[in-house]
Write a protein that holds these residues in place. Structure first.
Motif, mmCIF file in Angstrom:
data_model
loop_
_atom_site.group_PDB
_atom_site.id
_atom_site.type_symbol
_atom_site.label_atom_id
_atom_site.label_comp_id
_atom_site.label_asym_id
_atom_site.label_seq_id
_atom_site.Cartn_x
_atom_site.Cartn_y
_atom_site.Cartn_z
ATOM 1 N N LYS A 166 0.833 -1.202 0.000
ATOM 2 C CA LYS A 166 0.000 0.000 0.000
ATOM 3 C C LYS A 166 0.869 1.254 0.000
ATOM 4 N N ALA A 167 2.017 1.187 0.691
ATOM 5 C CA ALA A 167 2.921 2.329 0.735
ATOM 6 C C ALA A 167 3.517 2.603 -0.638
ATOM 7 N N ARG A 168 3.883 1.530 -1.387
ATOM 8 C CA ARG A 168 4.425 1.737 -2.728
ATOM 9 C C ARG A 168 3.395 2.393 -3.642
ATOM 10 N N PHE A 169 2.146 1.954 -3.540
ATOM 11 C CA PHE A 169 1.088 2.556 -4.361
ATOM 12 C C PHE A 169 0.867 4.030 -3.992
ATOM 13 N N PHE A 170 0.910 4.292 -2.654
ATOM 14 C CA PHE A 170 0.711 5.670 -2.190
ATOM 15 C C PHE A 170 1.847 6.569 -2.670
ATOM 16 N N ILE A 171 3.099 6.089 -2.578
ATOM 17 C CA ILE A 171 4.255 6.897 -2.998
ATOM 18 C C ILE A 171 4.214 7.181 -4.488
ATOM 19 N N LYS A 172 3.835 6.173 -5.257
ATOM 20 C CA LYS A 172 3.764 6.353 -6.713
ATOM 21 C C LYS A 172 2.681 7.361 -7.098
ATOM 22 N N LYS A 173 1.572 7.319 -6.360
ATOM 23 C CA LYS A 173 0.443 8.203 -6.671
ATOM 24 C C LYS A 173 0.689 9.631 -6.227
ATOM 25 N N ASN A 174 1.408 9.840 -5.111
ATOM 26 C CA ASN A 174 1.579 11.180 -4.542
ATOM 27 C C ASN A 174 3.046 11.601 -4.529
ATOM 28 N N MET A 179 9.044 14.251 -0.214
ATOM 29 C CA MET A 179 10.448 14.658 -0.324
ATOM 30 C C MET A 179 11.301 13.554 -0.936
ATOM 31 N N GLU A 180 10.885 12.295 -0.753
ATOM 32 C CA GLU A 180 11.630 11.170 -1.318
ATOM 33 C C GLU A 180 10.655 10.044 -1.608
ATOM 34 N N SER A 181 11.036 9.216 -2.546
ATOM 35 C CA SER A 181 10.134 8.147 -2.991
ATOM 36 C C SER A 181 10.366 6.865 -2.202
ATOM 37 N N MET A 182 10.288 6.951 -0.894
ATOM 38 C CA MET A 182 10.448 5.768 -0.040
ATOM 39 C C MET A 182 9.702 6.009 1.264
ATOM 40 N N SER A 183 9.428 4.923 1.941
ATOM 41 C CA SER A 183 8.750 5.005 3.239
ATOM 42 C C SER A 183 9.768 4.815 4.357
ATOM 43 N N THR A 184 9.377 5.158 5.570
ATOM 44 C CA THR A 184 10.252 5.003 6.731
ATOM 45 C C THR A 184 9.388 4.635 7.937
ATOM 46 N N THR A 185 10.051 4.287 9.036
ATOM 47 C CA THR A 185 9.330 3.860 10.236
ATOM 48 C C THR A 185 9.597 4.846 11.361
ATOM 49 N N ILE A 186 8.536 5.365 11.974
ATOM 50 C CA ILE A 186 8.626 6.284 13.102
ATOM 51 C C ILE A 186 7.888 5.657 14.275
ATOM 52 N N ASN A 187 8.631 5.412 15.355
ATOM 53 C CA ASN A 187 8.026 4.807 16.554
ATOM 54 C C ASN A 187 7.283 3.521 16.226
#
Length: 766
Positions: A166-174, A179-187
């Motif tokens: 779902k994150a890959r689809f979201f990044i591609k769409k928006n 700022m960058e085309s990748m996801s990260t983990t916070i807490n």
């Protein structure tokens, strides 16, 4: 008693020396807290344990205490209904494995006491299997420890895969808002780095701002449900791990007495082997404690705290009828060291420890008393003499006929005449009471008393009057002079003072004393000659030993030469065999070989065949299929091939080439096939969950990354972290391109701020 022992004879320092050989904290503590015992049976039991341990080590055998640690606190936690951590449970299991190995080993030996201790231990096999089946070698609960835990981890991985998709689809769409085309983990929650002007555009939660302040870590609303599900599964995993630890802790609590009993037994065994190692390394022995006989013998005794290279060995002895050993000699001549050595060895023997002697006979004493050194006390307003008399008074009041009393410079510190008279009366009292007394003195009157008393053995420490240096050699039967005038002269005291002192001495000296000094000088001369002859005998024995070693050396060299000759002969035979094969091939090739050359070739083959036949005839008793034992090795197997003087042996699945003259035909043993176990033993493995590529070139880093990913797939690891740093971004971009191409990579994302941020990448694998 311990403070007195430590001050008088350095008992604690010797125990520290022995404690250095112990394997874990419990045995070290037991050694350091040792003290002389009154129970004769307990003393003998400790000495016998150390003796059996020494015999095992001298045979080349030893017991491993690897894995032994103090688990008492962890076991006591379970008794209080507290839960042990996975690491604590692993330590308990490791300790029980050590108990099991130690027990199995000792039961195979021919010892008595050590086997009895081994038989008293229970390794708790069921508890070991339970812990090892659920906890890995790193001290963490295994992912498949239970069916539920395995399913929870599978659910966690599947949910993360869905979220990453779902994150890959979201990044591609928006992409324009990110700022960058990748996801990260916070807490622990998957997020994306969104430009500040769009951070509220996607709903959800804003977790943090970037270091530059131009963007924010946002968890879009479409991530929230899956992030919540991941958090819920992780919570359930923690609960299941807690339940597993609680279940194992209850098993430990049910076996707490057995485990603590095992710990006590392993401590006793380690203490015994520590004593044995100390004694063997320093050439000591186990003392013999005698109950009925009152004679003492310390043969070639050496003080443990003196450098072995500098220590002078001496033999100390007292006969049955002798109650007192009196040692005299000049200051700094070694009297106190002699007293401390004898007192220390008596105390060590009664505490169940070896002593550094070639042989030691020590009577059993019900109490040990020491008065050595300057015990003056400012608080109690006691002078040196007062403190000594106070201690001696206490000794005289409490000692018995089975007491050991050690007095240094008895009667010293007051008027010489009164001090000598007091010393004589004290010694008479202790001798009449039946004590064994070891003492030192400077007083001529006390030495004269000792010479005239059959129950006193007067001895001395040697002093070289030529060099004015002590030799530290113990001389039995001769009282030593003080050498006061000679030492004073060596330090350049005025001659007129020395002359006047000699006159005063002669005026006060009695004829009996003069005759006594002459007799002592004659005795000393005899002992010097005796010592010279003893050294000559020792040199002769040494020469004999060296000659024997030289003989063995040449015998070994001759044997090596014979073996080398046989090896060379075998090599030559193999070469000749190859030559014969080459000749035969040439003969088969055609008719272009002349007849005289054919005859010569056939003659060479005939010679080679004769040599081969002669070599094989030497070993006609061995054939393929025979079962043989290899000489000088505890190995045996079946002959599968014989060539020349060498046979090919199948030993435990391995092939070995051995000379036939080293083989002996034996009966083939009956081999029973062991039953297969229903449950597999747990296999512990380690695999790093992160790879550091910082400092590598791009090509080198990518090669290392591919190797690492292959290993991760082999070990069935689902998530890893790749550390590549920020730098110019070349290595990071190359890593991401390589991950996109890798068939086993499900997804990738930048690590969270606490896990490396943009300098690291989290990779999920199939």
């Amino acid at each position: 008693m311990n403070p007195e022992l430590n001050q008088a004879i350095d008992f604690d320092r010797v125990l520290e020396q022995i404690g250095n050989y112990a394997s874990f904290s419990c045995s070290i503590e037991k050694i350091l807290n040792s003290y002389p015992l009154k129970d004769r049976m307990e003393i003998q039991n400790r000495l016998d344990l150390a003796k059996e341990a020494m015999n095992l080590i001298q045979k080349g055998e030893t017991v491993s205490f690897s894995g032994c640690i103090d688990v008492s606190q962890s076991v006591k936690k379970t008794k209080k209904k507290m839960i042990c951590t996975p690491m604590e449970l692993l330590e308990i299991a490791s300790f029980l494995v050590s108990v099991k190995k130690c027990k199995e080993y000792l039961l195979k030996t021919d010892t008595i006491l050590l086997k009895d201790l081994a038989e008293s231990m229970d390794s708790c096999n069921a508890l070991i299997q339970s812990v090892q089946s659920k906890i890995d070698a790193t001290g963490n609960v295994k992912n498949d420890a239970t069916v539920k835990l395995k399913q929870l981890y599978k659910t966690l991985v599947d949910t993360r895969l869905t979220l990453n998709e779902k994150a890959r689809f979201f990044i591609k769409k928006n992409a324009n808002s990110l700022m960058e085309s990748m996801s990260t983990t916070i807490n622990g929650r998957l997020s994306v780095l969104v430009k500040n002007q769009d951070k509220n555009r996607f709903g959800g939660m804003v977790h943090a701002s970037s270091q530059s302040g131009l963007a924010s870590y946002v968890e879009p609303e479409c991530f929230v449900a899956l992030n919540n599900e991941i958090a819920q599964v992780q919570g359930e995993i923690e609960e299941e791990i807690h339940r597993i630890c609680m279940e194992l802790s209850l098993q430990v609590a049910s076996q707490d007495r057995i485990i603590l009993s095992n710990l006590e037994t392993m401590t006793l065994l380690d203490v015994a082997f520590s004593k044995a190692k100390w004694a063997i390394e320093r050439e000591g022995c186990i003392p013999v404690i005698r109950l009925s006989q009152r004679n003492i013998l310390l043969e070639r005794a050496r003080h443990p705290l003196i450098d072995p290279k500098k220590c002078i060995s001496n033999t100390y002895s007292l006969k049955q009828e002798q109650k007192c050993l009196m040692i005299s000699g000049p200051n700094m001549g070694g009297k106190t060291v002699t007293l401390k050595t004898i007192g220390l060895f008596v105390a060590l023997a009664h505490a169940g420890f070896p002593v550094l002697c070639d042989r030691a006979w020590i009577p059993y004493f019900d109490s040990l008393w020491f008065d050595i050194g300057d015990n003056q006390s400012i608080e109690n307003n006691l002078s040196t003499f007062s403190s000594h008399i106070s201690q001696i008074s206490n000794i005289c009041h409490h000692c018995t006929s089975k007491s050991f009393v050690l007095l240094d410079e008895v009667g010293n510190g007051t008027d010489p005449l009164e001090g000598a008279s007091l010393a004589i009366s004290i010694l008479e009292y202790l001798i009449q009471k039946g004590c064994m007394v070891i003492t030192s003195t400077h007083y001529s009157q006390v030495k004269a008393f000792g010479k005239a008393n059959d129950q006193v053995l007067v001895s001395s420490v040697e002093f070289d009057s030529a060099t004015f240096r002590p030799t530290y050699k113990y001389i039995q039967g001769v009282s030593g002079a003080s050498y006061a005038f000679a030492i004073a002269n060596n330090y350049h005291l005025e001659k007129e003072i020395l002359d006047r002192a000699s006159q005063v001495k002669e005026q006060n000296e009695q004829d009996v004393q003069r005759q006594l000094e002459k007799l002592e000088k004659l005795q000393n001369d005899v002992l010097i000659d005796k010592e010279r002859f003893r050294k000559m005998i020792e040199q002769a024995h040494q020469i004999q030993k060296e000659a024997h070693k030289e003989k063995q050396k040449w015998e070994q060299k001759n044997k090596d030469l014979q073996e080398e000759y046989e090896d060379r002969l075998n090599s030559m035979l193999e070469e000749k065999e190859k030559e014969a094969s080459e000749i035969i091939r040439n003969l088969k090739k055609g008719s272009n070989i002349k007849s005289h050359e054919q005859s010569q070739a056939l003659h060479q083959i005939h010679l080679l065949q004769n040599v081969e036949t002669e070599e094989k005839n030497e070993d006609v008793t061995l054939k393929i299929g025979d079962y043989v034992q290899i000489e000088n090795l505890n190995s045996h197997g079946e002959i599968i091939d014989i060539r020349k003087k060498e046979a090919l042996i199948l030993v435990n699945g391995m092939k070995m080439k051995v000379k036939c003259n080293r083989l002996k035909k034996i009966k083939r043993p009956n081999v029973t096939v062991p039953k297969k176990k229903s449950s597999k033993e747990p296999v512990f493995s380690r695999f790093p969950l992160e790879l550091n590529l910082i400092g590598m070139r791009v090509e080198e880093g990518i090669n290392e990354l591919d190797r690492y990913l292959d290993q991760a797939v082999y070990h069935k690891v689902k998530q890893v972290r790749i550390i590549h740093g920020m730098g110019t971004g070349a290595l990071r971009n190359a890593v991401w391109k390589d991950l996109d191409k890798h068939p086993m990579v499900v997804s990738k994302m930048s690590a969270g701020p606490n896990e490396g941020g943009l300098g690291a990448t989290i990779v999920l694998l199939k």
